[in-house]
Design an enzyme around this catalytic site. Structure first.
Site, PDB file in Angstrom:
ATOM      1  N   THR A  46       0.831  -1.209   0.000  1.00  0.00           N
ATOM      2  CA  THR A  46       0.000   0.000   0.000  1.00  0.00           C
ATOM      3  C   THR A  46       0.859   1.249   0.000  1.00  0.00           C
ATOM      4  O   THR A  46       0.518   2.246  -0.633  1.00  0.00           O
ATOM      5  CB  THR A  46      -0.947   0.010   1.220  1.00  0.00           C
ATOM      6  OG1 THR A  46      -1.760  -1.161   1.153  1.00  0.00           O
ATOM      7  CG2 THR A  46      -1.831   1.238   1.237  1.00  0.00           C
ATOM      8  N   CYS A  47       1.986   1.205   0.685  1.00  0.00           N
ATOM      9  CA  CYS A  47       2.855   2.382   0.783  1.00  0.00           C
ATOM     10  C   CYS A  47       3.475   2.746  -0.560  1.00  0.00           C
ATOM     11  O   CYS A  47       3.629   3.921  -0.875  1.00  0.00           O
ATOM     12  CB  CYS A  47       3.954   2.141   1.819  1.00  0.00           C
ATOM     13  SG  CYS A  47       3.321   1.875   3.482  1.00  0.00           S
ATOM     14  N   GLY A  48       3.823   1.755  -1.357  1.00  0.00           N
ATOM     15  CA  GLY A  48       4.461   2.032  -2.641  1.00  0.00           C
ATOM     16  C   GLY A  48       3.473   2.247  -3.762  1.00  0.00           C
ATOM     17  O   GLY A  48       3.458   3.285  -4.409  1.00  0.00           O
ATOM     18  N   LEU A  52       3.200   6.248  -2.638  1.00  0.00           N
ATOM     19  CA  LEU A  52       4.321   6.886  -3.312  1.00  0.00           C
ATOM     20  C   LEU A  52       4.031   7.069  -4.795  1.00  0.00           C
ATOM     21  O   LEU A  52       4.297   8.131  -5.353  1.00  0.00           O
ATOM     22  CB  LEU A  52       5.616   6.083  -3.110  1.00  0.00           C
ATOM     23  CG  LEU A  52       6.848   6.898  -3.465  1.00  0.00           C
ATOM     24  CD1 LEU A  52       7.814   6.917  -2.304  1.00  0.00           C
ATOM     25  CD2 LEU A  52       7.517   6.363  -4.689  1.00  0.00           C
TER      26      LEU A  52
END
Length: 159
Positions: A46-48, A52
């Site tokens: 989810t973060c990438g 991002l």
């Protein structure tokens, strides 16, 4: 206590690329408009892909709204943050800052205990706008780890 709109950004040393390359948040965000977004960890799906990538895709829109810096902060080591930025082709656009001991995350009051899954206390997912050292917008994910209000499109709408 969680940082609020109208509060000054705390002054903490974070790291870029390696442990010798320090950046002080008080100095970095003292002038101009910056967007800070935080994630629990580098290379998390989810973060990438969700976070991002969205900030990269909208980088020019942030610049057109007068944003001087787009910064990603995570409780990781600087080598991991540099590798993640390079992997997603963020170099020259998004500054990847390592909050190695979670000092910044603790000072802004936005930590989440992910010891069971990631081994330590990490940063909640949030995004904020800082103008001349003062928080002017803040979007914190409910529960700290979802992705419902702090994506790039959400922050673009409050600038």
């Amino acid at each position: 206590m969680t940082i609020q709109v109208g509060d000054p950004i705390p002054s903490v040393d974070l790291f870029v690329g390696n442990p010798e390359n320090k950046v002080n948040t008080g100095e970095l965000f003292a002038r101009g408009k910056s967007v800070i977004y935080a994630v629990p960890g580098a290379f998390l799906p989810t973060c990438g892909k969700g976070r991002l990538a969205g900030f990269l895709e909208n980088y020019e829109k942030f610049k057109s709204k007068g944003v001087n810096h787009v910064v990603c902060i995570s409780v990781n080591d600087p080598f991991v943050m540099a590798a993640w930025g390079k992997n997603l082709k963020a170099d020259g656009k998004i500054r990847m800052l390592a909050d190695t001991r979670g000092k910044f995350s603790k000072k802004v009051g936005l930590t989440v205990d992910l010891t069971k899954v990631l081994g330590s206390v990490r940063s909640k997912r949030y995004a904020m706008v800082v103008t001349d050292g003062i928080v002017t917008a803040l979007q914190v994910e409910p529960g700290g780890i979802n992705l419902s209000c702090s994506a790039a499109k959400d922050i673009l709408s409050v600038i």
